[in-house]
Scaffold this active site. Structure first.
Site, PDB file in Angstrom:
ATOM      1  N   LYS A 228      -3.000 -82.797 -48.147  1.00  0.00           N
ATOM      2  CA  LYS A 228      -1.683 -83.096 -47.581  1.00  0.00           C
ATOM      3  C   LYS A 228      -1.192 -81.903 -46.770  1.00  0.00           C
ATOM      4  O   LYS A 228      -1.441 -80.755 -47.149  1.00  0.00           O
ATOM      5  CB  LYS A 228      -0.693 -83.377 -48.729  1.00  0.00           C
ATOM      6  CG  LYS A 228       0.739 -83.546 -48.294  1.00  0.00           C
ATOM      7  CD  LYS A 228       1.656 -83.938 -49.432  1.00  0.00           C
ATOM      8  CE  LYS A 228       3.081 -84.046 -48.923  1.00  0.00           C
ATOM      9  NZ  LYS A 228       4.024 -84.459 -49.944  1.00  0.00           N
ATOM     10  N   GLU A 278      17.026 -82.370 -52.001  1.00  0.00           N
ATOM     11  CA  GLU A 278      15.964 -81.915 -52.901  1.00  0.00           C
ATOM     12  C   GLU A 278      16.359 -80.647 -53.666  1.00  0.00           C
ATOM     13  O   GLU A 278      16.630 -79.607 -53.068  1.00  0.00           O
ATOM     14  CB  GLU A 278      14.705 -81.642 -52.056  1.00  0.00           C
ATOM     15  CG  GLU A 278      13.481 -81.374 -52.882  1.00  0.00           C
ATOM     16  CD  GLU A 278      12.229 -81.247 -52.018  1.00  0.00           C
ATOM     17  OE1 GLU A 278      12.272 -81.553 -50.799  1.00  0.00           O
ATOM     18  OE2 GLU A 278      11.197 -80.821 -52.558  1.00  0.00           O
TER      19      GLU A 278
HETATM   20  C1  LIG Z   1      10.063 -81.961 -45.313  1.00  0.00           C
HETATM   21  C2  LIG Z   1      11.092 -82.796 -45.370  1.00  0.00           C
HETATM   22  O1  LIG Z   1      11.203 -83.768 -46.345  1.00  0.00           O
HETATM   23  C3  LIG Z   1      10.403 -83.739 -47.512  1.00  0.00           C
HETATM   24  C4  LIG Z   1      11.244 -84.267 -48.594  1.00  0.00           C
HETATM   25  C5  LIG Z   1      11.339 -85.607 -48.842  1.00  0.00           C
HETATM   26  C6  LIG Z   1      10.423 -86.487 -48.245  1.00  0.00           C
HETATM   27  C7  LIG Z   1       9.408 -86.038 -47.490  1.00  0.00           C
HETATM   28  C8  LIG Z   1       8.425 -86.976 -46.900  1.00  0.00           C
HETATM   29  O2  LIG Z   1       8.471 -88.177 -47.210  1.00  0.00           O
HETATM   30  O3  LIG Z   1       7.604 -86.556 -46.083  1.00  0.00           O
HETATM   31  C9  LIG Z   1       9.162 -84.590 -47.306  1.00  0.00           C
HETATM   32  O4  LIG Z   1       8.179 -84.230 -48.218  1.00  0.00           O
HETATM   33  C10 LIG Z   1      12.190 -82.735 -44.398  1.00  0.00           C
HETATM   34  O5  LIG Z   1      13.151 -83.493 -44.544  1.00  0.00           O
HETATM   35  O6  LIG Z   1      12.136 -81.902 -43.490  1.00  0.00           O
END
Ligand SMILES: C=C(O[C@H]1C=CC=C(C(=O)O)[C@@H]1O)C(=O)O
Length: 470
Positions: A228, A278
């Protein structure tokens, strides 16, 4: 640490403050050391954001933290003790906290929630290897002179004084009395004037192509180099007037009450701000909670569409895998630190105004020897903002992202004198410098990711901020 709680309003007279400061200064004279004195004083209900707007001096560091759903807001104004570090930032921060609190004298209504000295911290995503003058150092930590708290209808002023043998005590007490007078008699006049206006802005297109980077990432995932990678995208805009911070944060707190609304100013005009869904870690009386947040979908335009999008997200294999990688990493790191993580499985939906995410809560009991900064150092950056395998993901972020993340996706939060604290991950965020603002948003790429969908997700996340700009 010397703690003298008092339920009475005795403290609030000039002589009471002066007596405390005088006796502490006598110790400074004997020991030749700085001594911290912290007064926690209940005040009439205030909005810390409105006070920040009134009292904040752009030439001084400040910090703002609000969790509307918890009815908590804190503003930290004017640094009394300040640490700016680049290397070994978490270790040096811990040493700074301990030395500042050594011999500290704490007085006042210390049984009120969020009483006592709090240290406010912002860390950058990457620790700087070299000592170039960055906008924000790798670690910026400060204890404010004025800490304003509003929690579930109760308000508090925490006034911190780092006394030296030469401190002019009369002046310090005058300043405190003046602030108290303002808060007690004029606080109702401090409020944010909301505006409905949308601000015209110009976008400055970025040269780097996120689509190309996503394609390259998918190839790396196919070859097994990575599982990832979270790639971020900046959007630079210019506005006719400098950012109106109070109104912008006010919009964010109204539209995203589930998030942590934050801002940190470096005292040189640059402000990092946003509304993060988060939590990296919270620690209260040894009880630790951290969020696993990864996997996203838009909200529907109708209830039916919304339910359908939510269901799809809950059962989508690609999003489930993206989420699982973060969950495994966090649980492993906590186990390595000697904890037994418990999860709120299965993942549930965290629904925000314009986007929804998969979320799992992880909790644990932290052993007494562990400080919140030890936990932070082990968790940051999680695969929700970096990738898996973490070190390789960080190398590719450096290679593919043609901009500096600064505080984007990095830990930002507070630690108090008891060692309790909370840190958010600085996503849904922007860096403003007068009329120039850079907005950041990223998306996690795993096997099965489709570049067009990832791009749409980034745009959706950027909209969180664009709509709040005033
Ligand atoms: C990296 C980000 O989100 C993260 C947090 C929630 C969902 C995310 C996603 O679905 O990709 C990301 O991991 C951002 O908002 O810049």
């Amino acid at each position: 640490m010397q703690v003298s709680p008092s339920r009475t309003k005795l403290l609030q007279d000039r002589r009471g403050f002066l007596n405390t400061l005088t006796s502490c200064q006598q110790d400074c004279l004997k020991t030749h050391q700085v001594r911290l004195v912290s007064f926690s004083i209940e005040i009439p209900t205030i909005d810390p954001l409105a006070v920040l707007q009134r009292w904040h001096d752009p030439k001084q560091h400040f910090f703002y933290w609000e969790k509307p759903q918890e009815s908590l807001a804190m503003a930290a104004i004017a640094p009394e003790l300040l640490l700016q570090v680049n290397t070994q930032r978490f270790t040096k921060t811990q040493q700074f906290l301990e030395s500042s609190l050594d011999q500290a004298v704490l007085q006042g209504q210390l049984d009120c929630p969020f009483a006592g000295p709090h240290f406010f911290c912002g860390f950058t995503f990457f620790e700087a290897k070299h000592h170039h003058p960055p906008l924000f150092p790798s670690g910026l930590v400060f204890l404010p002179r004025w800490q304003l708290v509003s929690y579930q209808g109760q308000s508090l002023l925490v006034a911190n004084f780092a006394l030296e043998a030469t401190s002019q005590l009369d002046r310090l007490v005058d300043a405190l009395m003046q602030k108290l007078e303002q808060l007690q008699t004029h606080a109702q006049g401090f409020h944010i004037q909301p505006t409905q206006e949308t601000i015209p802005f110009q976008c400055c297109p970025h040269t780097s192509s996120i689509e190309q980077s996503i394609q390259k990432t998918l190839t790396l995932i196919q070859t097994g180099e990575l599982q990832k990678l979270v790639l971020a995208h900046p959007l630079d805009i210019t506005t006719p007037a400098p950012l109106a911070l109070g109104q912008t944060l006010h919009r964010l707190r109204q539209r995203y009450p589930e998030c942590c609304v934050f801002a940190i100013g470096n005292g040189e005009g640059q402000i990092f701000w946003g509304a993060s869904p988060e939590r990296l870690v919270s620690l209260r009386d040894r009880h630790l909670v951290t969020d696993v947040l990864a996997g996203s979908a838009p909200r529907g335009h109708s209830i039916i569409e919304d339910i359908s999008l939510g269901k799809k997200l809950l059962h989508n294999q690609k999003d489930g895998h993206e989420h699982q990688l973060v969950l495994e990493f966090i649980c492993n790191q906590l186990r390595t630190l000697g904890m037994r993580p418990q999860t709120s499985s299965p993942a549930h939906l965290m629904q925000l105004a314009n986007i929804q995410h998969l979320r799992t809560l992880v909790s644990a009991t932290a052993p007494c020897h562990l400080q919140i900064l030890d936990i932070l150092a082990a968790l940051h950056p999680t695969p929700a903002v970096a990738g898996t395998h973490r070190d390789r993901a960080c190398d590719y972020i450096r290679q593919y992202e043609a901009f500096d993340r600064h505080l984007y996706a990095a830990p930002l939060g507070w630690i108090n004198h008891r060692g309790d604290g909370e840190f958010a991950v600085g996503i849904r965020s922007a860096l403003s410098d007068g009329c120039h603002t850079r907005l950041y948003a990223g998306a996690g790429i795993v096997a099965g990711s489709e570049p067009q969908k990832e791009l749409a997700e980034v745009e959706l996340k950027l909209r969180t901020l664009l709509e709040a700009l005033v």
